[in-house]
Design a protein around this motif. Structure first.
Motif, mmCIF file in Angstrom:
data_model
loop_
_atom_site.group_PDB
_atom_site.id
_atom_site.type_symbol
_atom_site.label_atom_id
_atom_site.label_comp_id
_atom_site.label_asym_id
_atom_site.label_seq_id
_atom_site.Cartn_x
_atom_site.Cartn_y
_atom_site.Cartn_z
ATOM 1 N N GLU A 172 0.814 -1.229 0.000
ATOM 2 C CA GLU A 172 0.000 0.000 0.000
ATOM 3 C C GLU A 172 0.842 1.271 0.000
ATOM 4 O O GLU A 172 0.309 2.378 -0.098
ATOM 5 C CB GLU A 172 -0.962 0.008 1.197
ATOM 6 C CG GLU A 172 -0.321 -0.283 2.536
ATOM 7 C CD GLU A 172 -0.453 -1.741 2.943
ATOM 8 O OE1 GLU A 172 -0.253 -2.621 2.075
ATOM 9 O OE2 GLU A 172 -0.733 -1.995 4.136
ATOM 10 N N ASP A 173 2.159 1.136 0.119
ATOM 11 C CA ASP A 173 3.038 2.304 -0.017
ATOM 12 C C ASP A 173 3.339 2.611 -1.484
ATOM 13 O O ASP A 173 3.981 3.623 -1.788
ATOM 14 C CB ASP A 173 4.362 2.061 0.710
ATOM 15 C CG ASP A 173 4.189 1.951 2.212
ATOM 16 O OD1 ASP A 173 4.842 1.071 2.822
ATOM 17 O OD2 ASP A 173 3.414 2.744 2.782
ATOM 18 N N THR A 174 2.894 1.751 -2.378
ATOM 19 C CA THR A 174 3.115 1.967 -3.809
ATOM 20 C C THR A 174 2.452 3.261 -4.251
ATOM 21 O O THR A 174 1.256 3.469 -4.033
ATOM 22 C CB THR A 174 2.557 0.785 -4.619
ATOM 23 O OG1 THR A 174 3.301 -0.391 -4.300
ATOM 24 C CG2 THR A 174 2.652 1.059 -6.113
ATOM 25 N N ALA A 175 3.246 4.130 -4.862
ATOM 26 C CA ALA A 175 2.755 5.445 -5.281
ATOM 27 C C ALA A 175 3.882 6.193 -5.981
ATOM 28 O O ALA A 175 5.037 5.756 -5.956
ATOM 29 C CB ALA A 175 2.278 6.259 -4.074
ATOM 30 N N VAL A 176 3.520 7.304 -6.574
ATOM 31 C CA VAL A 176 4.528 8.269 -7.016
ATOM 32 C C VAL A 176 4.787 9.200 -5.836
ATOM 33 O O VAL A 176 3.845 9.756 -5.263
ATOM 34 C CB VAL A 176 4.063 9.061 -8.247
ATOM 35 C CG1 VAL A 176 5.115 10.106 -8.632
ATOM 36 C CG2 VAL A 176 3.789 8.117 -9.417
ATOM 37 N N TYR A 177 6.029 9.358 -5.484
ATOM 38 C CA TYR A 177 6.420 10.193 -4.352
ATOM 39 C C TYR A 177 6.972 11.512 -4.878
ATOM 40 O O TYR A 177 7.848 11.528 -5.760
ATOM 41 C CB TYR A 177 7.451 9.472 -3.493
ATOM 42 C CG TYR A 177 6.831 8.408 -2.623
ATOM 43 C CD1 TYR A 177 6.355 7.221 -3.188
ATOM 44 C CD2 TYR A 177 6.700 8.587 -1.248
ATOM 45 C CE1 TYR A 177 5.759 6.241 -2.399
ATOM 46 C CE2 TYR A 177 6.107 7.610 -0.452
ATOM 47 C CZ TYR A 177 5.641 6.453 -1.031
ATOM 48 O OH TYR A 177 5.049 5.480 -0.255
ATOM 49 N N TYR A 178 6.472 12.597 -4.312
ATOM 50 C CA TYR A 178 6.846 13.933 -4.738
ATOM 51 C C TYR A 178 7.522 14.697 -3.594
ATOM 52 O O TYR A 178 7.089 14.637 -2.450
ATOM 53 C CB TYR A 178 5.615 14.731 -5.166
ATOM 54 C CG TYR A 178 4.900 14.192 -6.372
ATOM 55 C CD1 TYR A 178 3.858 13.282 -6.239
ATOM 56 C CD2 TYR A 178 5.248 14.605 -7.656
ATOM 57 C CE1 TYR A 178 3.186 12.788 -7.335
ATOM 58 C CE2 TYR A 178 4.582 14.119 -8.762
ATOM 59 C CZ TYR A 178 3.553 13.201 -8.594
ATOM 60 O OH TYR A 178 2.885 12.721 -9.702
ATOM 61 N N CYS A 179 8.549 15.420 -3.960
ATOM 62 C CA CYS A 179 9.201 16.345 -3.051
ATOM 63 C C CYS A 179 8.609 17.727 -3.281
ATOM 64 O O CYS A 179 8.356 18.115 -4.437
ATOM 65 C CB CYS A 179 10.697 16.353 -3.345
ATOM 66 S SG CYS A 179 11.656 17.589 -2.462
ATOM 67 N N ALA A 180 8.390 18.464 -2.213
ATOM 68 C CA ALA A 180 7.793 19.785 -2.316
ATOM 69 C C ALA A 180 8.568 20.781 -1.461
ATOM 70 O O ALA A 180 9.057 20.428 -0.386
ATOM 71 C CB ALA A 180 6.334 19.735 -1.876
ATOM 72 N N VAL A 181 8.634 22.006 -1.948
ATOM 73 C CA VAL A 181 9.407 23.051 -1.292
ATOM 74 C C VAL A 181 8.487 24.182 -0.856
ATOM 75 O O VAL A 181 7.673 24.677 -1.651
ATOM 76 C CB VAL A 181 10.496 23.613 -2.229
ATOM 77 C CG1 VAL A 181 11.340 24.645 -1.489
ATOM 78 C CG2 VAL A 181 11.365 22.504 -2.776
ATOM 79 N N ARG A 182 8.637 24.587 0.390
ATOM 80 C CA ARG A 182 7.857 25.687 0.951
ATOM 81 C C ARG A 182 8.811 26.720 1.529
ATOM 82 O O ARG A 182 9.400 26.502 2.590
ATOM 83 C CB ARG A 182 6.938 25.144 2.044
ATOM 84 C CG ARG A 182 6.113 26.158 2.807
ATOM 85 C CD ARG A 182 5.159 25.434 3.745
ATOM 86 N NE ARG A 182 4.569 26.292 4.757
ATOM 87 C CZ ARG A 182 3.491 27.029 4.579
ATOM 88 N NH1 ARG A 182 2.864 27.012 3.412
ATOM 89 N NH2 ARG A 182 3.020 27.766 5.559
ATOM 90 N N PRO A 183 9.008 27.844 0.808
ATOM 91 C CA PRO A 183 9.984 28.837 1.285
ATOM 92 C C PRO A 183 9.649 29.405 2.669
ATOM 93 O O PRO A 183 10.570 29.793 3.397
ATOM 94 C CB PRO A 183 9.927 29.909 0.199
ATOM 95 C CG PRO A 183 9.535 29.164 -1.032
ATOM 96 C CD PRO A 183 8.536 28.138 -0.541
ATOM 97 N N ILE A 184 8.378 29.482 3.003
ATOM 98 C CA ILE A 184 8.012 29.803 4.384
ATOM 99 C C ILE A 184 8.324 28.545 5.184
ATOM 100 O O ILE A 184 7.804 27.485 4.900
ATOM 101 C CB ILE A 184 6.529 30.176 4.492
ATOM 102 C CG1 ILE A 184 6.221 31.368 3.590
ATOM 103 C CG2 ILE A 184 6.157 30.452 5.941
ATOM 104 C CD1 ILE A 184 4.757 31.692 3.494
ATOM 105 N N GLY A 185 9.150 28.671 6.223
ATOM 106 C CA GLY A 185 9.782 27.478 6.770
ATOM 107 C C GLY A 185 9.004 26.599 7.711
ATOM 108 O O GLY A 185 9.563 25.617 8.222
#
Length: 127
Positions: free
Chosen positions: A92-105
Motif C-alpha cells: 500500500e506504499d506503492t505510489a509516485v512520491y513527490y518532493c515539495a518546497v515551501r519557502p516559508i519554513g
C-alpha cells in the motif's frame, strides 16, 4: 525560482527499504520547509512527511499513521538535500512520491502550501 529533483525510487519487495532523495536549489535552502507527498493511482495526493526550516522549532511532522515508525524524513542543509528513509515497506506504499518546497519554513500538510514541486519518483512495493 526553486527547483527540486527526486531520486531513489524503484521496485522492492514487501518488508524492504528505500531511501528517496530530493536535491533542491535556492541559496536559503536551510530556511525552507520540505515535504514529501505521495499519490497512488486513483487516489488524492497525500502528505507523508515534512521537515521545518532551521528557524522553526517544529522539526518533523508525519502524515498518515500508517507511515509513522516506518518512514523518517531528514535533511542535509550543506547538500541542499532532503531524504525520506522508508523501511518495512508495504504494497500500500506503492505510489509516485513527490518532493515539495515551501519557502516559508513551517511545515504545511496541505499540498497547496508548497509552491514548488519535483517531478516525482515511482515507488513500487510487491507482495
Amino acid at each position: 525560482q526553486v527547483q527540486a529533483v527526486e531520486s531513489g525510487g524503484g521496485s522492492v519487495q514487501a518488508g524492504g527499504s528505500l531511501r528517496l532523495s530530493c536535491a533542491a536549489s535556492g541559496r536559503t535552502f536551510s530556511t525552507f520547509a520540505m515535504g514529501w507527498f505521495r499519490q497512488a493511482p486513483g487516489k488524492e495526493r497525500e502528505f507523508v512527511a515534512g521537515i521545518a526550516g532551521i528557524q522553526w522549532k517544529s522539526g518533523t511532522t508525519y502524515g498518515a499513521d500508517s507511515v509513522k515508525g516506518r518512514f523518517t524524513i531528514s535533511r542535509d542543509n550543506a547538500k541542499k538535500t532532503v531524504y525520506l528513509q522508508m523501511n518495512s515497506l508495504k504494497p500500500e506504499d506503492t505510489a509516485v512520491y513527490y518532493c515539495a518546497v515551501r519557502p516559508i519554513g513551517n511545515v504545511a500538510t496541505d499540498s497547496a502550501g508548497y509552491p514548488y514541486w519535483g517531478q516525482g519518483t515511482q515507488v513500487t512495493v510487491s507482495s
